[in-house]
Design a protein around this motif. Structure first.
Motif, PDB file in Angstrom:
ATOM      1  N   PRO A  54      -7.999   3.701  -7.006  1.00 10.30           N
ATOM      2  CA  PRO A  54      -6.648   4.336  -5.797  1.00 10.30           C
ATOM      3  C   PRO A  54      -6.760   3.096  -4.467  1.00 10.30           C
ATOM      4  CG  PRO A  54      -8.828   5.536  -5.448  1.00 10.30           C
ATOM      5  CD  PRO A  54      -8.581   4.475  -6.745  1.00 10.30           C
ATOM      6  N   THR A  55      -5.728   1.706  -4.659  1.00 12.99           N
ATOM      7  CA  THR A  55      -5.531   0.546  -3.860  1.00 12.99           C
ATOM      8  C   THR A  55      -4.474   1.104  -2.651  1.00 12.99           C
ATOM      9  OG1 THR A  55      -6.664  -0.574  -4.881  1.00 12.99           O
ATOM     10  CG2 THR A  55      -5.640  -1.740  -3.711  1.00 12.99           C
ATOM     11  N   GLY A  56      -4.569   0.759  -1.078  1.00 16.38           N
ATOM     12  CA  GLY A  56      -3.130   0.673  -0.407  1.00 16.38           C
ATOM     13  C   GLY A  56      -3.291  -0.866   0.157  1.00 16.38           C
ATOM     14  N   VAL A  57      -2.564  -1.387   0.390  1.00 15.43           N
ATOM     15  CA  VAL A  57      -2.071  -2.717   0.815  1.00 15.43           C
ATOM     16  C   VAL A  57      -1.668  -2.572   2.318  1.00 15.43           C
ATOM     17  CG1 VAL A  57      -0.384  -4.622   0.519  1.00 15.43           C
ATOM     18  CG2 VAL A  57      -1.942  -3.495  -1.157  1.00 15.43           C
ATOM     19  N   PHE A  58      -2.080  -3.550   3.227  1.00 13.22           N
ATOM     20  CA  PHE A  58      -1.639  -3.913   4.850  1.00 13.22           C
ATOM     21  C   PHE A  58      -1.154  -5.142   5.244  1.00 13.22           C
ATOM     22  CE2 PHE A  58      -2.426  -4.473   9.026  1.00 13.22           C
ATOM     23  CZ  PHE A  58      -1.958  -3.646   9.755  1.00 13.22           C
ATOM     24  N   PRO A  59       0.119  -5.472   5.254  1.00 12.93           N
ATOM     25  CA  PRO A  59       1.099  -4.622   5.606  1.00 12.93           C
ATOM     26  C   PRO A  59       1.717  -3.576   4.118  1.00 12.93           C
ATOM     27  CG  PRO A  59       2.146  -6.412   5.640  1.00 12.93           C
ATOM     28  CD  PRO A  59       0.561  -6.565   6.091  1.00 12.93           C
ATOM     29  N   SER A  60       2.169  -2.384   4.234  1.00  8.60           N
ATOM     30  CA  SER A  60       2.702  -2.392   3.224  1.00  8.60           C
ATOM     31  C   SER A  60       3.582  -2.353   2.316  1.00  8.60           C
ATOM     32  CB  SER A  60       2.340  -0.628   3.029  1.00  8.60           C
ATOM     33  OG  SER A  60       3.534   0.694   3.966  1.00  8.60           O
ATOM     34  N   ILE A  99      -0.923   2.917  -4.213  1.00 12.38           N
ATOM     35  CA  ILE A  99      -0.910   4.564  -3.112  1.00 12.38           C
ATOM     36  C   ILE A  99      -0.510   3.621  -2.498  1.00 12.38           C
ATOM     37  CG2 ILE A  99      -3.485   5.510  -3.733  1.00 12.38           C
ATOM     38  CD1 ILE A  99      -4.735   4.521  -1.675  1.00 12.38           C
ATOM     39  N   GLN A 100      -0.117   4.712  -1.362  1.00 11.30           N
ATOM     40  CA  GLN A 100       1.275   4.361   0.018  1.00 11.30           C
ATOM     41  C   GLN A 100       0.829   3.200   1.000  1.00 11.30           C
ATOM     42  OE1 GLN A 100       2.757   7.723   2.061  1.00 11.30           O
ATOM     43  NE2 GLN A 100       1.970   8.741   0.084  1.00 11.30           N
ATOM     44  N   ASP A 101      -0.599   2.849   1.555  1.00 11.91           N
ATOM     45  CA  ASP A 101      -1.205   2.445   2.319  1.00 11.91           C
ATOM     46  C   ASP A 101      -2.351   2.072   2.654  1.00 11.91           C
ATOM     47  OD1 ASP A 101      -1.218   4.004   4.508  1.00 11.91           O
ATOM     48  OD2 ASP A 101       0.583   4.365   4.510  1.00 11.91           O
ATOM     49  N   ALA A 102      -2.898   0.992   3.541  1.00  6.79           N
ATOM     50  CA  ALA A 102      -4.254   0.830   3.958  1.00  6.79           C
ATOM     51  C   ALA A 102      -5.228   1.523   4.682  1.00  6.79           C
ATOM     52  CB  ALA A 102      -4.054  -0.237   4.950  1.00  6.79           C
ATOM     53  N   LEU A 103      -4.288   2.484   5.104  1.00  7.26           N
ATOM     54  CA  LEU A 103      -4.427   4.162   5.398  1.00  7.26           C
ATOM     55  C   LEU A 103      -4.989   4.952   4.581  1.00  7.26           C
ATOM     56  CD1 LEU A 103      -6.128   5.250   8.049  1.00  7.26           C
ATOM     57  CD2 LEU A 103      -3.674   6.734   8.125  1.00  7.26           C
ATOM     58  N   GLU A 124       4.810   6.109  14.974  1.00  2.00           N
ATOM     59  CA  GLU A 124       4.428   4.703  15.801  1.00  2.00           C
ATOM     60  C   GLU A 124       2.885   4.405  14.584  1.00  2.00           C
ATOM     61  OE1 GLU A 124       5.517   4.906  20.117  1.00  2.00           O
ATOM     62  OE2 GLU A 124       3.396   5.306  19.619  1.00  2.00           O
ATOM     63  N   LEU A 125       2.691   4.858  13.979  1.00  2.00           N
ATOM     64  CA  LEU A 125       1.620   4.902  13.828  1.00  2.00           C
ATOM     65  C   LEU A 125       1.305   3.654  12.065  1.00  2.00           C
ATOM     66  CD1 LEU A 125      -1.414   3.501  12.623  1.00  2.00           C
ATOM     67  CD2 LEU A 125      -2.268   6.747  12.397  1.00  2.00           C
ATOM     68  N   LYS A 126       2.348   4.806  11.116  1.00  7.39           N
ATOM     69  CA  LYS A 126       3.196   4.618   9.671  1.00  7.39           C
ATOM     70  C   LYS A 126       4.341   3.262  10.282  1.00  7.39           C
ATOM     71  CE  LYS A 126       1.661   8.541   7.143  1.00  7.39           C
ATOM     72  NZ  LYS A 126       0.999   7.828   6.372  1.00  7.39           N
ATOM     73  N   GLU A 127       4.144   3.274  11.227  1.00  6.65           N
ATOM     74  CA  GLU A 127       5.196   1.520  11.402  1.00  6.65           C
ATOM     75  C   GLU A 127       4.627   0.910  11.095  1.00  6.65           C
ATOM     76  OE1 GLU A 127       9.447   0.274  11.335  1.00  6.65           O
ATOM     77  OE2 GLU A 127       8.669   2.338  10.620  1.00  6.65           O
ATOM     78  N   ILE A 128       3.402   0.694  12.263  1.00  2.89           N
ATOM     79  CA  ILE A 128       2.148  -0.441  11.706  1.00  2.89           C
ATOM     80  C   ILE A 128       1.865  -0.841  10.521  1.00  2.89           C
ATOM     81  CG2 ILE A 128       0.234  -0.837  12.499  1.00  2.89           C
ATOM     82  CD1 ILE A 128       0.668   0.229  15.343  1.00  2.89           C
ATOM     83  N   LEU A 129       1.498   0.334   9.895  1.00  4.46           N
ATOM     84  CA  LEU A 129       0.881   0.114   8.623  1.00  4.46           C
ATOM     85  C   LEU A 129       2.115  -0.272   7.351  1.00  4.46           C
ATOM     86  CD1 LEU A 129      -0.384   4.440   7.947  1.00  4.46           C
ATOM     87  CD2 LEU A 129      -2.248   2.233   8.128  1.00  4.46           C
ATOM     88  N   ASN A 130       2.789   0.440   7.557  1.00  6.51           N
ATOM     89  CA  ASN A 130       4.173  -0.467   7.179  1.00  6.51           C
ATOM     90  C   ASN A 130       4.570  -2.090   7.298  1.00  6.51           C
ATOM     91  OD1 ASN A 130       6.887  -0.778   4.717  1.00  6.51           O
ATOM     92  ND2 ASN A 130       8.368  -0.486   6.583  1.00  6.51           N
ATOM     93  N   LYS A 131       4.625  -2.435   8.695  1.00  2.67           N
ATOM     94  CA  LYS A 131       5.100  -4.155   8.899  1.00  2.67           C
ATOM     95  C   LYS A 131       4.200  -4.444   9.819  1.00  2.67           C
ATOM     96  CE  LYS A 131       9.948  -1.785   9.734  1.00  2.67           C
ATOM     97  NZ  LYS A 131      10.893  -1.805  11.239  1.00  2.67           N
ATOM     98  N   GLY A 132       2.734  -3.831  10.236  1.00  2.00           N
ATOM     99  CA  GLY A 132       1.731  -4.879  10.346  1.00  2.00           C
ATOM    100  C   GLY A 132       1.823  -4.820  12.007  1.00  2.00           C
ATOM    101  N   LEU A 133       1.202  -5.742  12.451  1.00  2.00           N
ATOM    102  CA  LEU A 133       0.802  -5.586  13.697  1.00  2.00           C
ATOM    103  C   LEU A 133       1.954  -6.174  14.873  1.00  2.00           C
ATOM    104  CD1 LEU A 133      -3.175  -6.061  13.650  1.00  2.00           C
ATOM    105  CD2 LEU A 133      -1.817  -3.909  14.013  1.00  2.00           C
ATOM    106  N   HIS A 134       2.159  -7.239  14.618  1.00  2.00           N
ATOM    107  CA  HIS A 134       3.207  -8.246  15.359  1.00  2.00           C
ATOM    108  C   HIS A 134       4.624  -8.056  16.546  1.00  2.00           C
ATOM    109  CE1 HIS A 134       4.897  -8.638  11.611  1.00  2.00           C
ATOM    110  NE2 HIS A 134       6.326  -8.940  11.881  1.00  2.00           N
ATOM    111  N   HIS A 135       4.530  -6.063  14.779  1.00  2.00           N
ATOM    112  CA  HIS A 135       5.662  -4.974  15.705  1.00  2.00           C
ATOM    113  C   HIS A 135       5.136  -3.936  16.434  1.00  2.00           C
ATOM    114  CE1 HIS A 135       8.784  -5.826  12.710  1.00  2.00           C
ATOM    115  NE2 HIS A 135       7.486  -6.274  11.715  1.00  2.00           N
TER     116      HIS A 135
END
Length: 369
Positions: A159-165, A185-189, A354-365
C-alpha cells in the motif's frame, strides 16, 4: 517489460536486496553507498552475491559508486530503503543533484516524504520531484556480509501513498513498473500509517529487554513472540487504526493480525509470512537497545509520530504512549520531545483541513518552517 533507470541508495539489507532484485527484473540499476570502505568489494567487482529460493548467484550491477550525482543522474526512480533517521541528512546530499520528474520511493517512509521535501526546500532544491512511501520493505532480506544478501521473501502487497498526492498518477505509473505489488492509497500520510515496524518492533524489544541484554542469542521474532506480547501488538495496532480512521483513511488498514494468521486477508508479505520468517535462518540479529534501528527508527520516529498524531487528533493512544515512555526510560532520552513528532515537523499548529491541503498540493502552499 518496460525497463527503468533506477538509483538505489544505501548499504543496508533493503538496499542490497532492491539493487539485485530490480537488476534481475531487467532494470538498469545504479547503487550508491556512502561508506567506501565497507563498499570496497562491491565497488571493485560491481557485483553482489544473491541467495534466495533459486540458489546462490552473482548479480552484476549497472553501476556501484560512492558518487551520489553519478548514481542519481538520469534515474527515473530513486529507491531509498534507508532507516528513517537517515532521511534528513540524505535529503541535504540529494538537494543539489535531483532532477525534474524523479520519483523518490521510501519503503517504509515514517512520513519521511514530508520531512525530505521540507529539507529539500530549505536547501534551495528547485527540482520538481515526488515522493512515495509504503508500509514495509519490499523484501525480507539479510546481508551475510558487505558483498552478499539473502532474500527470504518478497512483498505481495505494498500500500503506497504519494506526496504531493496530486502527482499520484504519474508517480505510481513509474513505481508499478519496478514494483507491481504496489496498491495505491490516498496520500503519503496514509502510507506512513501503514508502517508495520512501528507496531511490530516496539513491544518485541521492550517486553524482551531482559532476555535481549542477558542472553548471547535471543530471537525476538521466534521465542520472543509470545501470547502476552501478541496481545500488546493487537491493542497497539488498534490504536493505529483509530488514528487512521480519525484522519479519514479507509480500509484496508492491513491489521497486524493478518501478518501472523495463516488464513484470512492477505497481508503485505502474503499469508503465513511470520511462520516463514521464523523458520528461516536469516532473521536473527544482535540488538543494542540504545542504537538499533528498532529503537531509533521504529520507536523514536514511528511510535513518537503515532503518539503525537493521536494527541493532536484527540484520539487516545495509551498503549503507544506507554511504550514510548518506557523506551525513553530505557535509553535515558525523552523521545516524545526529541522524536519525529508533529511538533518537530512544525505541523502541530495546522488544522486537519490544512494538513490535507499540504498532503495534496505540497509544501509551497503553506509555511511549515
Amino acid at each position: 517489460m518496460k525497463s527503468l533507470e533506477i538509483a538505489v541508495l544505501g548499504g543496508g539489507n533493503g538496499s542490497y536486496a532492491a539493487a539485485v532484485d530490480l537488476t534481475e527484473k531487467g532494470h538498469e540499476v545504479r547503487l550508491w553507498r556512502r561508506d567506501a570502505e565497507a563498499f570496497q568489494e562491491v565497488l571493485a567487482k560491481q557485483q553482489i552475491i544473491l541467495k534466495d529460493h533459486n540458489g546462490s548467484r552473482v548479480v552484476s550491477l549497472s553501476l556501484a559508486s560512492t558518487d551520489i550525482k553519478e548514481v542519481i543522474q538520469g534515474a527515473k526512480l530513486i529507491v531509498i530503503p534507508l532507516p528513517a533517521f537517515a532521511q534528513q541528512a540524505l535529503a541535504k546530499q540529494l538537494a543539489p543533484v535531483l532532477e525534474d520528474g524523479q520519483v523518490l520511493f521510501l519503503p517504509p517512509g515514517t512520513f519521511g516524504s514530508f520531512l525530505m521535501a521540507k529539507v529539500l526546500g530549505e536547501e534551495g532544491c528547485k527540482a520538481k520531484v515526488s515522493f512515495a512511501e509504503t508500509g514495509t520493505l519490499p523484501y525480507l532480506a539479510r546481508k551475510y556480509d558487505e558483498q552478499s544478501v539473502s532474500i527470504s521473501g518478497r512483498a505481495t502487497r505494498l500500500p503506497t501513498g504519494v506526496f504531493p498526492s496530486n502527482q499520484s498518477d504519474d508517480a505510481l505509473e513509474i513505481l508499478k513498473i519496478a514494483f507491481p505489488a504496489i496498491e495505491p492509497i490516498q496520500d503519503a500520510l496514509d502510507g506512513a500509517l501503514m508502517n508495520a515496524g512501528s507496531i511490530i518492533h516496539p513491544p518485541l524489544i521492550l517486553m524482551n529487554a531482559g532476555p535481549i541484554e542477558h542472553f548471547d542469542r535471543w530471537d525476538i521474532h521466534n521465542e520472543g513472540t509470545q501470547p502476552s506480547i501478541r496481545n500488546v501488538h493487537k491493542v497497539l495496532d488498534e490504536e493505529r487504526v483509530r488514528v487512521r480512521e480519525a484522519l479519514g483513511y479507509l480500509a484496508p488498514h492491513f491489521p497486524l493480525d493478518d501478518h501472523y494468521n495463516v488464513e484470512g486477508e492477505e497481508w503485505m508479505y502474503g499469508n503465513g509470512a511470520h511462520d516463514k520468517l521464523v523458520d528461516g535462518k536469516d532473521w536473527f540479529e544482535p540488538l543494542n537497545l540504545n542504537k538499533h534501528r528498532y529503537m531509533r527508527e521504529d520507536i523514536a520516529c514511528g511510535l513518537a509520530f503515532l503518539v503525537s498524531l493521536g494527541e493532536w487528533l484527540g484520539v487516545p493512544v495509551p498503549t503507544a504512549a506507554g511504550l514510548l515512555q518506557i523506551a525513553s526510560a530505557v535509553i535515558g532520552e525523552d523521545l516524545r520531545t526529541t522524536g519525529r513528532t508533529l511538533e518537530n515537523l512544525n505541523l502541530a499548529s495546522k488544522t486537519k483541513e490544512e494538513l490535507k491541503e499540504i498532503l495534496n498540493k505540497g509544501l509551497h502552499h503553506y509555511e511549515v518552517s
